[in-house]
Write a protein that holds these residues in place. Structure first.
Motif, PDB file in Angstrom:
ATOM      1  N   LEU A 102       0.849  -1.191   0.000  1.00 29.05           N
ATOM      2  CA  LEU A 102       0.000   0.000   0.000  1.00 29.05           C
ATOM      3  C   LEU A 102       0.881   1.237   0.000  1.00 29.05           C
ATOM      4  O   LEU A 102       1.960   1.235   0.597  1.00 29.05           O
ATOM      5  CB  LEU A 102      -0.868   0.033   1.268  1.00 29.05           C
ATOM      6  N   ASP A 103       0.405   2.307  -0.623  1.00 33.72           N
ATOM      7  CA  ASP A 103       1.130   3.572  -0.555  1.00 33.72           C
ATOM      8  C   ASP A 103       1.218   4.023   0.896  1.00 33.72           C
ATOM      9  O   ASP A 103       0.315   3.785   1.688  1.00 33.72           O
ATOM     10  CB  ASP A 103       0.428   4.655  -1.386  1.00 33.72           C
ATOM     11  N   ASP A 104       2.305   4.691   1.220  1.00 30.83           N
ATOM     12  CA  ASP A 104       2.507   5.219   2.569  1.00 30.83           C
ATOM     13  C   ASP A 104       1.832   6.583   2.669  1.00 30.83           C
ATOM     14  O   ASP A 104       2.149   7.487   1.901  1.00 30.83           O
ATOM     15  CB  ASP A 104       4.004   5.338   2.849  1.00 30.83           C
ATOM     16  N   PRO A 105       0.898   6.760   3.614  1.00 29.23           N
ATOM     17  CA  PRO A 105       0.217   8.045   3.748  1.00 29.23           C
ATOM     18  C   PRO A 105       1.040   9.127   4.461  1.00 29.23           C
ATOM     19  O   PRO A 105       0.590  10.267   4.568  1.00 29.23           O
ATOM     20  CB  PRO A 105      -1.031   7.699   4.558  1.00 29.23           C
ATOM     21  N   ALA A 106       2.223   8.788   4.934  1.00 27.89           N
ATOM     22  CA  ALA A 106       3.039   9.761   5.679  1.00 27.89           C
ATOM     23  C   ALA A 106       3.275  11.018   4.847  1.00 27.89           C
ATOM     24  O   ALA A 106       3.674  10.946   3.687  1.00 27.89           O
ATOM     25  CB  ALA A 106       4.373   9.144   6.080  1.00 27.89           C
ATOM     26  N   GLY A 107       2.999  12.154   5.455  1.00 26.78           N
ATOM     27  CA  GLY A 107       3.252  13.443   4.821  1.00 26.78           C
ATOM     28  C   GLY A 107       2.256  13.820   3.738  1.00 26.78           C
ATOM     29  O   GLY A 107       2.438  14.841   3.068  1.00 26.78           O
TER      30      GLY A 107
END
Length: 138
Positions: A102-107
């Motif tokens: 999954l894509d990382d939602p950080a930032g």
């Protein structure tokens, strides 16, 4: 597995993906699944965009705190789902392991987090079906 399966979600910071997945599983599982989440390098707080995205679904994760991944948490879980934490998760025989890419939602802002949230919801519904648990309010 016991009568009540247990699932551990692991990502690096335990601030976004694993928190959303744990919240969905707890919500949609209606208490039929024991839910844990942890991070290999936990952050200081849950990602605000993840909090906002889940609030849109009527699920409040604002009070959650990132937790450190422990060997005991892995040992106590029937299913371990990793989300980009690589080889930092201990492996025990007899456990079911999955890696959700999954894509990382950080930032990222809530607009970028919504599709990640929606993909997690779909995967959690599939997981519930695989565990033989009917979703609540899906």
């Amino acid at each position: 597995m016991t009568d009540r399966p247990s699932v551990l979600f692991v990502c690096v910071h335990n601030a976004g993906r694993s928190q959303m997945a744990a919240a969905y599983l707890a919500h949609l599982g209606g208490g039929a699944v024991e839910v844990r989440s942890a991070g290999s390098a936990p952050g200081d707080h849950v990602n605000p965009a993840a909090v906002e995205a889940m609030a849109e679904e009527g699920i409040d994760i604002a009070a959650e705190q990132p937790k450190v991944l422990t060997t005991d948490a892995v040992r106590a879980s029937d299913v371990v789902i990793t989300m980009g934490c690589g080889d930092t998760c201990p492996i025990f025989p007899g456990k079911r392991y999955e890696d959700w890419v999954l894509d990382d939602p950080a930032g990222q802002g809530v607009e970028a987090v919504r599709p990640i949230r929606d993909e997690i919801r779909g995967r959690v519904l599939t997981l519930l079906a695989e565990l033989g648990v009917g979703p609540v309010g899906a």
